[in-house]
Design a protein around this motif. Structure first.
Motif, PDB file in Angstrom:
ATOM      1  N   ASP A 226     -34.147  -3.340 -25.972  1.00  0.00           N
ATOM      2  CA  ASP A 226     -33.378  -4.591 -25.606  1.00  0.00           C
ATOM      3  C   ASP A 226     -32.078  -5.091 -26.621  1.00  0.00           C
ATOM      4  O   ASP A 226     -31.362  -5.707 -26.456  1.00  0.00           O
ATOM      5  CB  ASP A 226     -34.406  -5.765 -25.733  1.00  0.00           C
ATOM      6  N   LYS A 227     -32.411  -4.528 -27.911  1.00  0.00           N
ATOM      7  CA  LYS A 227     -31.445  -4.978 -28.891  1.00  0.00           C
ATOM      8  C   LYS A 227     -31.090  -3.993 -29.770  1.00  0.00           C
ATOM      9  O   LYS A 227     -31.422  -3.778 -31.113  1.00  0.00           O
ATOM     10  CB  LYS A 227     -31.908  -6.111 -29.813  1.00  0.00           C
ATOM     11  N   GLN A 252     -28.667   3.337 -25.629  1.00  0.00           N
ATOM     12  CA  GLN A 252     -28.696   2.088 -25.150  1.00  0.00           C
ATOM     13  C   GLN A 252     -27.595   1.159 -25.410  1.00  0.00           C
ATOM     14  O   GLN A 252     -26.878   0.421 -24.602  1.00  0.00           O
ATOM     15  CB  GLN A 252     -29.886   1.487 -25.775  1.00  0.00           C
ATOM     16  N   ALA A 253     -26.952   1.353 -26.646  1.00  0.00           N
ATOM     17  CA  ALA A 253     -25.691   0.641 -27.036  1.00  0.00           C
ATOM     18  C   ALA A 253     -24.375   1.155 -26.290  1.00  0.00           C
ATOM     19  O   ALA A 253     -23.490   0.516 -26.141  1.00  0.00           O
ATOM     20  CB  ALA A 253     -25.469   0.833 -28.599  1.00  0.00           C
ATOM     21  N   LYS A 255     -24.192   2.114 -23.362  1.00  0.00           N
ATOM     22  CA  LYS A 255     -24.235   1.387 -21.867  1.00  0.00           C
ATOM     23  C   LYS A 255     -23.198   0.327 -21.867  1.00  0.00           C
ATOM     24  O   LYS A 255     -22.460  -0.020 -21.086  1.00  0.00           O
ATOM     25  CB  LYS A 255     -25.545   0.949 -21.462  1.00  0.00           C
ATOM     26  N   SER A 256     -22.971  -0.433 -22.992  1.00  0.00           N
ATOM     27  CA  SER A 256     -22.136  -1.687 -23.249  1.00  0.00           C
ATOM     28  C   SER A 256     -20.995  -1.091 -23.793  1.00  0.00           C
ATOM     29  O   SER A 256     -19.677  -1.490 -23.419  1.00  0.00           O
ATOM     30  CB  SER A 256     -22.679  -2.680 -24.217  1.00  0.00           C
ATOM     31  N   SER A 257     -20.922  -0.398 -24.776  1.00  0.00           N
ATOM     32  CA  SER A 257     -19.687   0.202 -25.608  1.00  0.00           C
ATOM     33  C   SER A 257     -19.903   1.388 -26.142  1.00  0.00           C
ATOM     34  O   SER A 257     -20.535   1.594 -27.234  1.00  0.00           O
ATOM     35  CB  SER A 257     -19.135  -0.931 -26.701  1.00  0.00           C
ATOM     36  N   LYS A 291     -19.639   5.982 -16.471  1.00  0.00           N
ATOM     37  CA  LYS A 291     -18.484   5.126 -16.361  1.00  0.00           C
ATOM     38  C   LYS A 291     -17.256   5.798 -16.113  1.00  0.00           C
ATOM     39  O   LYS A 291     -16.194   5.134 -15.766  1.00  0.00           O
ATOM     40  CB  LYS A 291     -18.636   4.261 -17.632  1.00  0.00           C
TER      41      LYS A 291
END
Length: 653
Positions: A226-227, A252-253, A255-257, A291
């Motif tokens: 989650d974090k 996991q991170a 996925k955002s950047s 992406k």
């Protein structure tokens, strides 16, 4: 005293639950009048069974003593009691004996074996598992390996080969991993590979079930999911588990950047081994690959020889194809596990890589090994060998006697009954069960029987199974041709392409309806149908008309034409848009930094469903073109090149 109150509470809850269960079962049976049609009662029985309503299923089954499909009445009666092995073993064995050799008996054995595996009843499991004919359940394969491991067999290599797709893991596979960790057939490396693979595929719940074999708490793991930034900010700790959690947090991170995750990985390089660094880059590369990020190729190049998941191997190749890095294409495919490397896609691209490196003979061997196939990559390989796509001579037609034998087949009769009830899942199971041991001549006769019975999806699927005698009129039917031409000609739309799309969309099931609500031959969504009807001036259109064949073709072809025109006439882009939406197709095109072959664009579509869809539609289209034009065709020419929007030759470096 408190314990007694607790027990009384449990008993009252249990009594209430039993009363509710009894009431629901009675309501299920009593909701249908005694004189209701047997088909309606059978459908209610199926619903009760699928809801684990034991009493409702029993009451409804009692009404259907003379129903036309007794094996399914008996199955739905016993199915709710298979769970947790409520049904007596003698009853299950009696069913299996009575309906021995049938598709539904094999289904019941599958259900029973799962419960036996969960309960650890290995003696009965080991007796029954070899009798499971289809043997297509990954969880059962895991239970079978667990049983052997508990008897002292070393099954580690078989387990590693099996455990490649966490989406198919049930209790059986996570239990197998735990058992192999306990008896030391699996190492910590094996365990963390499985945990990373589960997270990578979006199955964090499966990964969490495997944590019992580590010292990592569920709460700590959930924080990584989650974090992830918190874990990355702390950096890798001193022990193995904290290093592994750091690697998972990178994915996991990313996925955002992905660039931010790369910064964290670079900053931690002094505390990670070279192997961990390579694995970290792989963790970052996967989300970036989905992406279609241009920098992803740099991440993949840093993964060196890190062991990858099946999905990661494939995306490393796809990213390399987009970047034009043929050396990385070759080395990655050569590093794949053999089971993956033998797929026709990677055979083809390995051949292309060999040819790019001047290894003509090695390339020819790859192409020749798949050129006899009738799919997308078989067609492309044939063209690499200098041949165009044609049709082989058709087989001798089935005789009326051959077809009459198929009409007498009890399994086919059950299948057609299920189609009448709109229970296509059951119908397909019964139909396919009968095909297992048929030769080409029998398959062609069965396909012709399906044509005469107006179940064209079964005709196509059945005829697709032949190996030597190929009937392309069965594999690629063109029903409603006159109506189709009336819709495609005014739009200057290629009829072969539309049929290629329909074959993939609905397999010519006129009343087909998808899980998301798409309807008819061309599988049109209600909102799309309404939009297109308004655009073309179909003022009196109502949603009830969507399955009308002519209306469905009118709306579907009109929409396809709109999408194609919006995408500069590209059939590849328009096909992707028809499945995934025009916005996504435009986004995938916009991610290109240079022109690429249509085959490379198709192979690198991020959505697995759309990726397979585009390849199948374009392959279908070629065969329809051969049938309609009565001449050889080129898939490579039809795929063409996909260029960035407004791209000019002067943009090339």
């Amino acid at each position: 005293m408190r314990v007694k109150k607790y027990i009384r509470g449990l008993l009252s809850v249990a009594c209430f639950g039993a009363t509710a269960w009894l009431a629901s079962g009675l309501a299920q049976a009593e909701s249908l009048p005694a004189n209701s049609a047997q088909d309606d009662q059978f459908l209610a029985l199926r619903t009760a069974a699928r809801s684990d309503d034991q009493l409702g299923a029993a009451n409804l089954a009692a009404r259907l003593g003379d129903y036309v499909i007794p094996s399914y009445v008996a199955y739905y009666k016993i199915k709710p009691r298979i769970r947790n092995l409520v049904a007596p073993e003698s009853e299950i064995r009696e069913y299996l004996t009575r309906y021995d050799g049938s598709a539904i008996a094999d289904r019941l054995r599958n259900d029973w074996l799962i419960e036996l595996g969960k309960a650890g009843m290995w003696s009965t499991f080991d007796e029954q598992y070899p009798l499971f004919v289809l043997n297509d359940d990954t969880q059962l394969k895991c239970f079978a390996l667990t049983s052997r491991a508990m008897k002292g067999a070393n099954v580690a290599d078989e387990a590693r080969a099996l455990l490649t797709a966490p989406k198919d893991y049930g209790q059986g596979c996570t239990s197998l991993i735990a058992a192999l960790m306990q008896n030391r057939q699996f190492t910590d490396n094996d365990l963390w590979v499985q945990i990373r693979q589960a997270v990578e595929s979006g199955n964090a719940a499966v990964a969490k079930r495997m944590l019992v074999s580590t010292e990592t708490s569920a709460a700590a793991f959930q924080q990584v999911i989650d974090k992830p930034a918190l874990t990355l900010a702390r950096g890798p700790g001193a022990d193995r588990a904290s290093h592994e959690l750091f690697l998972i947090a990178l994915g996991q991170a990313a996925k955002s950047s992905a660039p931010l995750a790369a910064t964290f990985l670079t900053g931690a390089s002094a505390r990670l081994t070279p192997a961990e660094m390579a694995q970290g880059w792989a963790q970052i590369a996967m989300p970036a690959a989905f992406k279609l990020a241009p920098e992803v190729i740099d991440y993949w190049r840093k993964t060196d020889s890190a062991p990858l998941s099946y999905e990661a191997y494939q995306w490393k190749v796809r990213s390399s194809l987009r970047a034009g890095d043929w050396a990385l294409v070759r080395s990655t495919i050569e590093a794949m596990p053999q089971a993956l490397r033998s797929d026709s896609a990677w055979t083809y691209w390995l051949g292309r890589a060999y040819r790019h490196e001047g290894k003509k003979e090695a390339a020819q061997q790859q192409f020749q090994s798949i050129a006899s196939g009738y799919g997308f990559y078989g067609q492309l390989a044939l063209e690499e060998l200098g041949q165009k796509i044609t049709l082989p001579a058709g087989p001798t037609p089935s005789t009326p006697g051959d077809i009459a034998l198929m009409a007498q087949n009890a399994g086919f009769k059950r299948a057609l009954k299920f189609y009448d009830l709109n229970l296509r899942y059951e119908g397909i199971r019964e139909w396919n069960w009968e095909l297992r041991k048929m030769n080409d001549r029998q398959l062609l006769a069965a396909a012709e029987f399906a044509r005469q019975s107006d179940v064209l999806d079964r005709m196509v699927s059945t005829s697709d199974r032949t190996r030597q005698e190929i009937d392309f009129t069965q594999r690629f039917p063109a029903p409603h041709l006159e109506m189709m031409n009336a819709n495609t000609r005014p739009l200057s739309l290629d009829t072969a392409w539309v049929y290629g799309l329909i074959r993939q969309e609905s397999r010519f099931i006129k009343n087909a309806r998808s899980q998301v609500g798409a309807s008819g031959l061309m599988q049109i969504m209600p909102a799309t149908a309404k939009f297109v009807a308004r655009k073309i001036g179909l003022t009196e259109f109502g949603q009830g008309q969507i399955n009308d064949i002519n209306t469905n073709l009118l709306l579907g072809t009109s929409y396809l034409s709109m999408v194609q025109n919006d995408l500069d006439g590209s059939e590849v882009l328009a096909t992707a848009a028809y499945n995934a939406g025009p916005g996504r197709s435009r986004t995938w095109r916009a991610s290109l930094t240079r022109p690429v072959e249509g085959a490379i664009f198709a192979e690198t579509i991020p959505f697995s469903e759309t990726r397979g869809y585009v390849k199948n539609v374009m392959s279908n289209t070629i065969y329809y073109s051969v049938l309609f034009d009565n001449g050889p065709q080129s898939l490579k020419a039809r795929l063409g090149k996909i260029t960035p929007k407004n791209f000019a030759e002067s943009d090339l470096p």
